[in-house]
Design a protein around this motif. Structure first.
Motif, PDB file in Angstrom:
ATOM      1  N   LYS A   1       0.836  -1.205   0.000  1.00  0.00           N
ATOM      2  CA  LYS A   1       0.000   0.000   0.000  1.00  0.00           C
ATOM      3  C   LYS A   1       0.865   1.247   0.000  1.00  0.00           C
ATOM      4  O   LYS A   1       0.619   2.195  -0.738  1.00  0.00           O
ATOM      5  CB  LYS A   1      -0.941   0.012   1.201  1.00  0.00           C
ATOM      6  CG  LYS A   1      -1.890   1.193   1.193  1.00  0.00           C
ATOM      7  CD  LYS A   1      -1.748   1.975   2.474  1.00  0.00           C
ATOM      8  CE  LYS A   1      -2.720   3.138   2.484  1.00  0.00           C
ATOM      9  NZ  LYS A   1      -2.124   4.371   2.880  1.00  0.00           N
ATOM     10  N   GLY A   2       1.906   1.252   0.834  1.00  0.00           N
ATOM     11  CA  GLY A   2       2.799   2.410   0.891  1.00  0.00           C
ATOM     12  C   GLY A   2       3.477   2.678  -0.433  1.00  0.00           C
ATOM     13  O   GLY A   2       3.484   3.814  -0.922  1.00  0.00           O
ATOM     14  N   TYR A   3       4.036   1.625  -1.037  1.00  0.00           N
ATOM     15  CA  TYR A   3       4.711   1.792  -2.323  1.00  0.00           C
ATOM     16  C   TYR A   3       3.726   2.165  -3.432  1.00  0.00           C
ATOM     17  O   TYR A   3       3.994   3.057  -4.242  1.00  0.00           O
ATOM     18  CB  TYR A   3       5.464   0.520  -2.722  1.00  0.00           C
ATOM     19  CG  TYR A   3       6.748   0.321  -1.955  1.00  0.00           C
ATOM     20  CD1 TYR A   3       7.779   1.256  -2.032  1.00  0.00           C
ATOM     21  CD2 TYR A   3       6.939  -0.798  -1.158  1.00  0.00           C
ATOM     22  CE1 TYR A   3       8.957   1.081  -1.334  1.00  0.00           C
ATOM     23  CE2 TYR A   3       8.115  -0.987  -0.449  1.00  0.00           C
ATOM     24  CZ  TYR A   3       9.127  -0.039  -0.538  1.00  0.00           C
ATOM     25  OH  TYR A   3      10.293  -0.217   0.150  1.00  0.00           O
ATOM     26  N   ALA A   4       2.598   1.489  -3.485  1.00  0.00           N
ATOM     27  CA  ALA A   4       1.615   1.746  -4.538  1.00  0.00           C
ATOM     28  C   ALA A   4       1.032   3.153  -4.410  1.00  0.00           C
ATOM     29  O   ALA A   4       0.855   3.851  -5.412  1.00  0.00           O
ATOM     30  CB  ALA A   4       0.505   0.700  -4.492  1.00  0.00           C
ATOM     31  N   PHE A   5       0.747   3.556  -3.181  1.00  0.00           N
ATOM     32  CA  PHE A   5       0.172   4.883  -2.960  1.00  0.00           C
ATOM     33  C   PHE A   5       1.154   5.966  -3.408  1.00  0.00           C
ATOM     34  O   PHE A   5       0.793   6.904  -4.113  1.00  0.00           O
ATOM     35  CB  PHE A   5      -0.186   5.046  -1.479  1.00  0.00           C
ATOM     36  CG  PHE A   5      -1.110   6.173  -1.190  1.00  0.00           C
ATOM     37  CD1 PHE A   5      -2.474   6.034  -1.379  1.00  0.00           C
ATOM     38  CD2 PHE A   5      -0.625   7.388  -0.731  1.00  0.00           C
ATOM     39  CE1 PHE A   5      -3.347   7.074  -1.117  1.00  0.00           C
ATOM     40  CE2 PHE A   5      -1.480   8.439  -0.476  1.00  0.00           C
ATOM     41  CZ  PHE A   5      -2.845   8.280  -0.667  1.00  0.00           C
ATOM     42  N   ASN A   6       2.419   5.814  -3.004  1.00  0.00           N
ATOM     43  CA  ASN A   6       3.436   6.785  -3.420  1.00  0.00           C
ATOM     44  C   ASN A   6       3.625   6.779  -4.937  1.00  0.00           C
ATOM     45  O   ASN A   6       3.777   7.841  -5.550  1.00  0.00           O
ATOM     46  CB  ASN A   6       4.772   6.494  -2.727  1.00  0.00           C
ATOM     47  CG  ASN A   6       4.727   6.828  -1.255  1.00  0.00           C
ATOM     48  OD1 ASN A   6       3.915   7.632  -0.802  1.00  0.00           O
ATOM     49  ND2 ASN A   6       5.597   6.185  -0.486  1.00  0.00           N
TER      50      ASN A   6
END
Length: 117
Positions: A41-46
């Motif tokens: 989620k962190g990587y995809a959101f960024n």
């Protein structure tokens, strides 16, 4: 050492240990999958923000789905834990109301008595 126990008692104990072991396996998968989910989620959101996906509704939907997964799965895990750690094994028979179980037992006894005559 295993031969010293009555087979029925041993079978019940083994089933209980297997249920608890299955729960711990489920718990392990839950923890690993959700850690990976939040890292993703962190990587995809960024990545989406850097690519210019600024649709706030989509980002909110994405975040909600990432959060709902562990919540709903966690509810299932809680139910699994409650069933695994209870002393009686889970069965459909345990879900029936007592008056239905009593009626079934009376009917079975009636038909068994009728066959003896």
């Amino acid at each position: 050492m295993m031969e010293a126990y009555p087979s029925e008692k041993f079978a019940k104990a083994k089933k209980r240990v297997d249920r608890i072991k299955d729960f711990y396996g489920h718990l392990s998968v839950y923890i690993i999958a959700n850690v990976l989910l939040f890292v993703f989620k962190g990587y995809a959101f960024n990545y989406m923000v850097l690519q210019g996906i600024g649709n706030q509704d989509f980002l909110d939907w994405f975040t909600l789905n990432i959060i709902l997964t562990p919540v709903l799965w966690g509810l299932g895990l809680i139910i699994h834990g409650l069933l695994a750690f209870r002393s009686a094994p889970f069965s459909i028979k345990n879900l029936k109301p007592k008056f239905i179980r009593d009626w079934e037992e009376r009917q079975i006894q009636k038909y068994m008595d009728a066959e003896d005559e």
